[in-house]
Design an enzyme around this catalytic site. Structure first.
Site, PDB file in Angstrom:
ATOM      1  N   ARG A   1       0.855  -1.201   0.000  1.00  0.00           N
ATOM      2  CA  ARG A   1       0.000   0.000   0.000  1.00  0.00           C
ATOM      3  C   ARG A   1       0.891   1.251   0.000  1.00  0.00           C
ATOM      4  O   ARG A   1       1.337   1.704   1.055  1.00  0.00           O
ATOM      5  CB  ARG A   1      -0.944  -0.014   1.224  1.00  0.00           C
ATOM      6  CG  ARG A   1      -1.756  -1.302   1.321  1.00  0.00           C
ATOM      7  CD  ARG A   1      -3.246  -1.198   1.328  1.00  0.00           C
ATOM      8  NE  ARG A   1      -3.938  -0.050   0.925  1.00  0.00           N
ATOM      9  CZ  ARG A   1      -4.985   0.461   1.596  1.00  0.00           C
ATOM     10  NH1 ARG A   1      -5.367  -0.097   2.730  1.00  0.00           N
ATOM     11  NH2 ARG A   1      -5.643   1.501   1.140  1.00  0.00           N
TER      12      ARG A   1
ATOM     13  N   ASP B   1      -3.125   9.354   6.232  1.00  0.00           N
ATOM     14  CA  ASP B   1      -2.273   8.258   5.772  1.00  0.00           C
ATOM     15  C   ASP B   1      -0.834   8.710   5.567  1.00  0.00           C
ATOM     16  O   ASP B   1       0.090   7.910   5.622  1.00  0.00           O
ATOM     17  CB  ASP B   1      -2.857   7.667   4.489  1.00  0.00           C
ATOM     18  CG  ASP B   1      -4.204   7.039   4.795  1.00  0.00           C
ATOM     19  OD1 ASP B   1      -4.219   5.908   5.280  1.00  0.00           O
ATOM     20  OD2 ASP B   1      -5.231   7.722   4.635  1.00  0.00           O
TER      21      ASP B   1
END
Ligand code: MRU
Length: 342
Positions: A85, A233
């Site tokens: 990711r 994030d």
């Protein structure tokens, strides 16, 4: 509190976030490749939780390492986990921490290396819970009493080792005795808001209203929302924030309607190597997440699809960034650097 991820004798056990809230089932990853697959497939998701999973993946990989060059095996384990990711900086932060520890131990007996890496991964998990509680303490003061908090995606216990970042702020405000009501965006396409945030908040008895993403502007304009709190994030040095797709629209609408927009994140989510948010890599996910809902098509076959998992909110829309070390305010280039060094 829900156990998002745990190290056990059988392997790394995670609550399966692809199945919530319909089923509360647990997945046991018995190899580092299975951990990488669980991260990629969003069995576990949320930046801090992914960091913990990656650290446990490294520990598992070394625990099961074969004959031969251990340095090369550690490289391969870390590279496999890193390729899951790309936006989530906690993933790289955790891999870095595990790699550095390994480098400091590489001349020690194998059994000691294994034990220390397992202990470090468990330590990262425990630290994350304490960090979220501290974020909650700093953030709770900012949440207006008796008002509704709007949140996006899931930045809760499920996205971390426990307690949550954005939901940690809400939890801490409630623990202070504030009367808080939550509006949760459903968060298409993966529905983290509808499936995970609502599930978590219901378990805590925090009053929650589910809205679709495109209703947020309407409610921000209505005067019913006291503040917005989201997770992150990756945060660049200038305070630009990468978070779940749709966060940018929320931030612009919040500013337009004079609603404070708060970001809650640990220091490990800061990426001070990047001057600005346009340098943050944005993960592109499968078209099927957009064309299908729970396996059922919602669009004609053959349609072109874009599916960026995150967007970047420019720092000018961010009222404050809440970390475990305190609250950063603009100018972020100075305040974030100061917190990172404190
Ligand atoms: O794609 P996801 O579900 O991993 O995205 C999660 C988010 O965007 C969260 O808001 C972020 O990771 C913060 S979690 C404490």
């Amino acid at each position: 509190m829900v156990e998002t991820i745990q190290w056990t004798e059988d392997g790394v056990v995670m609550i399966d976030q692809t199945r919530l809230p319909r089923e509360e089932t647990y997945v046991t990853c018995r190899t580092y490749e299975e951990v990488a697959e669980a991260i990629r497939g969003m069995v576990i998701r949320g930046a801090p939780a992914i960091g913990v999973a990656a650290a446990m993946g490294v520990a598992l990989g070394v625990l099961l390492s074969g004959e031969g060059d251990l340095d090369a095996q550690v490289e391969k384990i870390c590279a496999t986990l890193a390729a899951t990711r790309p936006t989530e900086v906690n993933l790289f932060w955790a891999l870095d921490r595990m790699k550095k520890l390994y480098a400091s131990l590489r001349d020690r007996p194998l059994e000691e290396i294994r034990a220390r890496l397992i202990a470090e991964a468990q330590q990262i998990r425990l630290e994350d819970i304490a960090i979220n509680e501290a974020i909650g303490r700093h953030g709770a003061a900012l949440v207006p009493d008796g008002r509704t908090v709007l949140t996006h995606c899931n930045a809760g216990a499920l996205a971390t080792a426990g307690y949550g970042t954005a939901l940690g702020v809400i939890r801490a405000a409630v623990e202070l005795g504030k009367k808080i009501d939550v509006f949760a965006d459903e968060t298409r396409p993966f529905l983290q808001g509808a499936r995970l945030t609502v599930w978590e908040l219901q378990q805590d008895g925090i009053p929650t209203t589910l809205i679709t993403d495109n209703m947020a502007g309407h409610f921000l304009k209505s005067g019913r929302i006291g503040c917005v709190v989201v997770g992150a994030d990756r945060i660049a040095a200038n305070g630009d924030v990468a978070n779940k797709i749709g966060t940018y629209s929320l931030a612009v609408l919040a500013k337009e309607n004079q609603v404070p927009f708060f970001v809650a994140a640990p220091i490990s989510t800061l990426d001070l190597t990047l001057a600005a948010g346009d340098q943050i890599p944005i993960e592109q996910r499968a078209a099927a997440e957009v064309t299908h809902v729970f396996g059922a098509p919602v669009a004609p076959p053959g349609v072109r699809v874009e599916n960026p998992a995150f967007d970047v909110t420019p720092h000018r829309y961010v009222t404050a960034i809440i970390t475990e070390r305190g609250v950063a305010r603009p100018p972020y280039t100075e305040s974030l650097q100061k917190l990172a060094l404190s």
